[in-house]
Design a protein around this motif. Structure first.
Motif, PDB file in Angstrom:
ATOM      1  N   TYR A   1      66.861   7.929  82.891  1.00  0.00           N
ATOM      2  CA  TYR A   1      66.349   7.565  84.802  1.00  0.00           C
ATOM      3  C   TYR A   1      66.432   6.815  85.340  1.00  0.00           C
ATOM      4  CZ  TYR A   1      66.136  13.080  85.424  1.00  0.00           C
ATOM      5  OH  TYR A   1      66.614  14.017  85.015  1.00  0.00           O
ATOM      6  N   ALA A   2      66.272   6.448  85.887  1.00  0.00           N
ATOM      7  CA  ALA A   2      66.621   5.119  86.724  1.00  0.00           C
ATOM      8  C   ALA A   2      64.594   3.784  86.173  1.00  0.00           C
ATOM      9  CB  ALA A   2      66.230   4.527  88.101  1.00  0.00           C
ATOM     10  N   ASP A   3      63.392   5.199  86.221  1.00  0.00           N
ATOM     11  CA  ASP A   3      62.346   4.072  85.606  1.00  0.00           C
ATOM     12  C   ASP A   3      62.482   4.269  84.634  1.00  0.00           C
ATOM     13  OD1 ASP A   3      62.772   7.047  85.818  1.00  0.00           O
ATOM     14  OD2 ASP A   3      60.625   7.029  87.424  1.00  0.00           O
ATOM     15  N   ALA A   4      63.015   4.751  83.981  1.00  0.00           N
ATOM     16  CA  ALA A   4      62.484   5.041  82.341  1.00  0.00           C
ATOM     17  C   ALA A   4      62.070   4.118  81.396  1.00  0.00           C
ATOM     18  CB  ALA A   4      64.023   5.999  81.308  1.00  0.00           C
ATOM     19  N   GLU A   5      63.205   2.387  81.451  1.00  0.00           N
ATOM     20  CA  GLU A   5      63.369   1.330  80.901  1.00  0.00           C
ATOM     21  C   GLU A   5      61.960   1.244  80.889  1.00  0.00           C
ATOM     22  OE1 GLU A   5      66.547  -0.105  79.095  1.00  0.00           O
ATOM     23  OE2 GLU A   5      65.707  -2.131  78.632  1.00  0.00           O
ATOM     24  N   SER A   6      61.759   0.370  82.296  1.00  0.00           N
ATOM     25  CA  SER A   6      60.671   0.368  83.235  1.00  0.00           C
ATOM     26  C   SER A   6      59.198   0.261  82.427  1.00  0.00           C
ATOM     27  CB  SER A   6      60.779  -0.006  84.878  1.00  0.00           C
ATOM     28  OG  SER A   6      61.034   1.341  85.214  1.00  0.00           O
TER      29      SER A   6
ATOM     30  N   ILE B   1      58.676   0.034  78.946  1.00  0.00           N
ATOM     31  CA  ILE B   1      58.088  -1.798  79.296  1.00  0.00           C
ATOM     32  C   ILE B   1      56.551  -2.156  80.198  1.00  0.00           C
ATOM     33  CG2 ILE B   1      58.693  -4.089  79.673  1.00  0.00           C
ATOM     34  CD1 ILE B   1      61.789  -3.296  79.886  1.00  0.00           C
ATOM     35  N   TYR B   2      56.563  -0.808  80.807  1.00  0.00           N
ATOM     36  CA  TYR B   2      55.366  -1.421  81.653  1.00  0.00           C
ATOM     37  C   TYR B   2      54.057  -1.218  80.298  1.00  0.00           C
ATOM     38  CZ  TYR B   2      51.475  -0.881  84.552  1.00  0.00           C
ATOM     39  OH  TYR B   2      50.296  -0.871  84.763  1.00  0.00           O
ATOM     40  N   LEU B   3      54.280   0.010  79.638  1.00  0.00           N
ATOM     41  CA  LEU B   3      53.284   0.516  78.772  1.00  0.00           C
ATOM     42  C   LEU B   3      53.113  -0.222  77.274  1.00  0.00           C
ATOM     43  CD1 LEU B   3      54.445   4.620  78.905  1.00  0.00           C
ATOM     44  CD2 LEU B   3      52.244   2.885  79.605  1.00  0.00           C
ATOM     45  N   LYS B   4      54.430  -0.564  76.802  1.00  0.00           N
ATOM     46  CA  LYS B   4      54.281  -1.959  75.742  1.00  0.00           C
ATOM     47  C   LYS B   4      53.475  -2.577  75.897  1.00  0.00           C
ATOM     48  CE  LYS B   4      57.627  -2.607  72.199  1.00  0.00           C
ATOM     49  NZ  LYS B   4      57.211  -1.678  70.751  1.00  0.00           N
ATOM     50  N   GLN B   5      54.067  -2.914  77.474  1.00  0.00           N
ATOM     51  CA  GLN B   5      53.397  -4.558  77.522  1.00  0.00           C
ATOM     52  C   GLN B   5      51.682  -4.249  77.730  1.00  0.00           C
ATOM     53  OE1 GLN B   5      55.292  -5.723  81.212  1.00  0.00           O
ATOM     54  NE2 GLN B   5      56.706  -7.570  79.547  1.00  0.00           N
ATOM     55  N   LYS B   6      51.726  -3.460  78.264  1.00  0.00           N
ATOM     56  CA  LYS B   6      49.911  -3.045  78.374  1.00  0.00           C
ATOM     57  C   LYS B   6      49.506  -2.871  76.809  1.00  0.00           C
ATOM     58  CE  LYS B   6      48.303  -2.605  82.703  1.00  0.00           C
ATOM     59  NZ  LYS B   6      47.471  -3.278  83.071  1.00  0.00           N
ATOM     60  N   GLY B   7      50.131  -2.738  75.998  1.00  0.00           N
ATOM     61  CA  GLY B   7      48.821  -2.422  74.763  1.00  0.00           C
ATOM     62  C   GLY B   7      49.446  -0.880  74.492  1.00  0.00           C
ATOM     63  N   TYR B   8      50.211  -0.114  74.839  1.00  0.00           N
ATOM     64  CA  TYR B   8      50.394   1.045  74.035  1.00  0.00           C
ATOM     65  C   TYR B   8      51.292   1.162  72.544  1.00  0.00           C
ATOM     66  CZ  TYR B   8      47.110   2.564  78.039  1.00  0.00           C
ATOM     67  OH  TYR B   8      46.193   2.596  78.521  1.00  0.00           O
ATOM     68  N   LYS B   9      50.834   1.846  71.719  1.00  0.00           N
ATOM     69  CA  LYS B   9      52.054   2.092  71.304  1.00  0.00           C
ATOM     70  C   LYS B   9      53.168   3.220  71.700  1.00  0.00           C
ATOM     71  CE  LYS B   9      50.698   0.546  66.680  1.00  0.00           C
ATOM     72  NZ  LYS B   9      51.243  -0.734  66.213  1.00  0.00           N
ATOM     73  N   LEU B  10      54.691   3.125  71.472  1.00  0.00           N
ATOM     74  CA  LEU B  10      55.245   3.457  71.492  1.00  0.00           C
ATOM     75  C   LEU B  10      55.615   4.776  70.665  1.00  0.00           C
ATOM     76  CD1 LEU B  10      57.268   2.071  75.015  1.00  0.00           C
ATOM     77  CD2 LEU B  10      55.079   3.539  74.794  1.00  0.00           C
ATOM     78  N   GLY B  11      56.383   6.163  71.042  1.00  0.00           N
ATOM     79  CA  GLY B  11      57.504   7.281  70.092  1.00  0.00           C
ATOM     80  C   GLY B  11      57.893   8.230  70.714  1.00  0.00           C
TER      81      GLY B  11
ATOM     82  N   ALA C   1      69.779   1.444  75.205  1.00  0.00           N
ATOM     83  CA  ALA C   1      69.013   0.619  75.096  1.00  0.00           C
ATOM     84  C   ALA C   1      67.678   0.571  74.383  1.00  0.00           C
ATOM     85  CB  ALA C   1      69.395  -0.379  75.835  1.00  0.00           C
ATOM     86  N   PHE C   2      66.506   1.614  75.351  1.00  0.00           N
ATOM     87  CA  PHE C   2      65.605   1.975  75.149  1.00  0.00           C
ATOM     88  C   PHE C   2      65.061   2.441  73.787  1.00  0.00           C
ATOM     89  CE2 PHE C   2      66.426   6.080  77.722  1.00  0.00           C
ATOM     90  CZ  PHE C   2      66.308   6.349  76.706  1.00  0.00           C
ATOM     91  N   ILE C   3      66.026   2.427  72.879  1.00  0.00           N
ATOM     92  CA  ILE C   3      65.024   3.373  71.405  1.00  0.00           C
ATOM     93  C   ILE C   3      64.783   1.573  70.727  1.00  0.00           C
ATOM     94  CG2 ILE C   3      67.341   2.760  70.418  1.00  0.00           C
ATOM     95  CD1 ILE C   3      65.314   5.833  70.260  1.00  0.00           C
ATOM     96  N   ARG C   4      64.942   0.700  71.129  1.00  0.00           N
ATOM     97  CA  ARG C   4      63.988  -0.515  70.190  1.00  0.00           C
ATOM     98  C   ARG C   4      62.831  -0.481  70.588  1.00  0.00           C
ATOM     99  NH1 ARG C   4      64.228  -4.368  75.007  1.00  0.00           N
ATOM    100  NH2 ARG C   4      66.094  -3.622  75.621  1.00  0.00           N
ATOM    101  N   LEU C   5      61.834   0.291  71.655  1.00  0.00           N
ATOM    102  CA  LEU C   5      61.176  -0.298  71.901  1.00  0.00           C
ATOM    103  C   LEU C   5      60.450   0.784  71.528  1.00  0.00           C
ATOM    104  CD1 LEU C   5      61.765  -0.081  76.009  1.00  0.00           C
ATOM    105  CD2 LEU C   5      61.098  -2.699  74.535  1.00  0.00           C
ATOM    106  N   PHE C   6      60.843   1.790  70.932  1.00  0.00           N
ATOM    107  CA  PHE C   6      59.745   2.812  69.999  1.00  0.00           C
ATOM    108  C   PHE C   6      58.874   2.108  68.991  1.00  0.00           C
ATOM    109  CE2 PHE C   6      61.829   5.906  73.127  1.00  0.00           C
ATOM    110  CZ  PHE C   6      61.163   5.973  74.009  1.00  0.00           C
ATOM    111  N   ASP C   7      58.019   2.799  68.133  1.00  0.00           N
ATOM    112  CA  ASP C   7      57.425   2.177  67.090  1.00  0.00           C
ATOM    113  C   ASP C   7      57.212   3.569  66.590  1.00  0.00           C
ATOM    114  OD1 ASP C   7      55.741  -0.180  67.715  1.00  0.00           O
ATOM    115  OD2 ASP C   7      55.275   1.055  69.695  1.00  0.00           O
TER     116      ASP C   7
ATOM    117  N   ILE D   1      52.695   7.806  85.319  1.00  0.00           N
ATOM    118  CA  ILE D   1      52.789   7.465  84.195  1.00  0.00           C
ATOM    119  C   ILE D   1      51.818   6.951  83.786  1.00  0.00           C
ATOM    120  CG2 ILE D   1      52.938   7.520  81.770  1.00  0.00           C
ATOM    121  CD1 ILE D   1      55.144   9.494  82.290  1.00  0.00           C
ATOM    122  N   PRO D   2      52.184   5.416  84.202  1.00  0.00           N
ATOM    123  CA  PRO D   2      51.255   4.814  84.147  1.00  0.00           C
ATOM    124  C   PRO D   2      49.746   4.556  84.424  1.00  0.00           C
ATOM    125  CG  PRO D   2      52.722   3.469  84.457  1.00  0.00           C
ATOM    126  CD  PRO D   2      53.254   5.302  84.558  1.00  0.00           C
TER     127      PRO D   2
END
Ligand SMILES: [Mg+2]
Length: 248
Positions: A109-114, A117-127, A147-153, A231-232
């Motif tokens: 979805y168009a808003d998935a990666e953004s 990235i926003y949540l990660k920058q806010k310091g949340y771990k991502l799963g 591409a967004f798969i690299r963002l997950f912890d 969500i944010p």
């Protein structure tokens, strides 16, 4: 009780990725191939009817969490009242055709990666917690395309990395433990009330339903949104109000 969320975990299909065009393409391709196979064996079925039956079967199997497509095709024939046999080789060929076609038309979805990235920058771990596609390896190959798969912890393929799929709490608890967090510090975002929301709740996570359609069954989420971009705000807002009222 003070809630200080540390992690946001997501489902994949229809939560982060738009499955509609992938499913339509996959159903079209499988129906065509199956129609040819049946024709070769003297069985004539209207292709449109075949496709609408497959559409209904897709929902039914998702609700029953039966993900191995090899088992879908004989069931499809049975539902059409056909006694035609389905050799293993043909079933596997249809399954492969389904997933190849699906993958080629499945986009975030168009808003998935953004949002991630926003949540990660806010310091949340991502799963990411996503159910198996029925046969080990298929889901992993599909995940590698994004591409967004690299963002997950942490990435958990339930039914492969864990014994049970959603709605068992097992994959949710496994992901939380991999992050080194109690489930109560995690928020789970998913699109299916009967697997995502039910399982995450059972594990003790807070839940957000991204409403892509009305399933009419399953558990009620703590929050419902119509897009990932909301969500944010929900997470930040609830985090603040919980912090302001430590007794609530
Ligand atoms: Mg989903």
């Amino acid at each position: 009780m003070k809630r200080d969320f540390k992690a946001v975990l997501f489902d994949l299909d229809e939560t982060l990725t738009d499955s509609s065009s992938g499913l339509e393409a996959a159903h079209r391709a499988v129906t065509k191939r199956l129609h040819n196979y049946l024709s070769q064996h003297g069985v004539e079925v209207n292709e449109t009817i075949l496709r609408s039956k497959l559409n209904a079967l897709e929902d039914k199997m998702n609700v029953e969490t039966k993900y191995d497509r090899d088992e879908w095709w004989p069931e499809l024939l049975a539902e059409l009242g056909l006694k035609q046999e389905m050799p293993r080789q043909i079933a596997e060929e249809l399954t492969q055709l389904y997933w190849t076609t699906y993958s080629n038309a499945d986009y975030p979805y168009a808003d998935a990666e953004s949002t991630l990235i926003y949540l990660k920058q806010k310091g949340y771990k991502l799963g990411l917690i996503t159910d198996t596609d029925g046969k080990p390896g298929i889901k992993n190959r599909r995940l590698e395309r994004f591409a967004f798969i690299r963002l997950f912890d942490v990435v958990v393929i339930s039914g492969e990395d864990t014994l049970r799929t959603k709605p068992s709490p097992e994959p949710f608890l496994f992901a939380a433990s991999k992050l080194g967090l109690p489930a109560s510090k995690c928020v789970f975002v998913g699109d299916k009330p009967f697997t995502d929301i039910k399982g995450a709740k059972a594990a003790g996570m807070r839940t957000v339903l991204v409403k892509r359609r009305d399933w009419g069954i399953g558990e009620r989420a703590d929050f419902t949104v119509s897009s990932l971009a909301e969500i944010p705000l929900i997470i930040e807002k609830n985090r603040k109000s919980y912090n302001k009222n430590p007794s609530s």
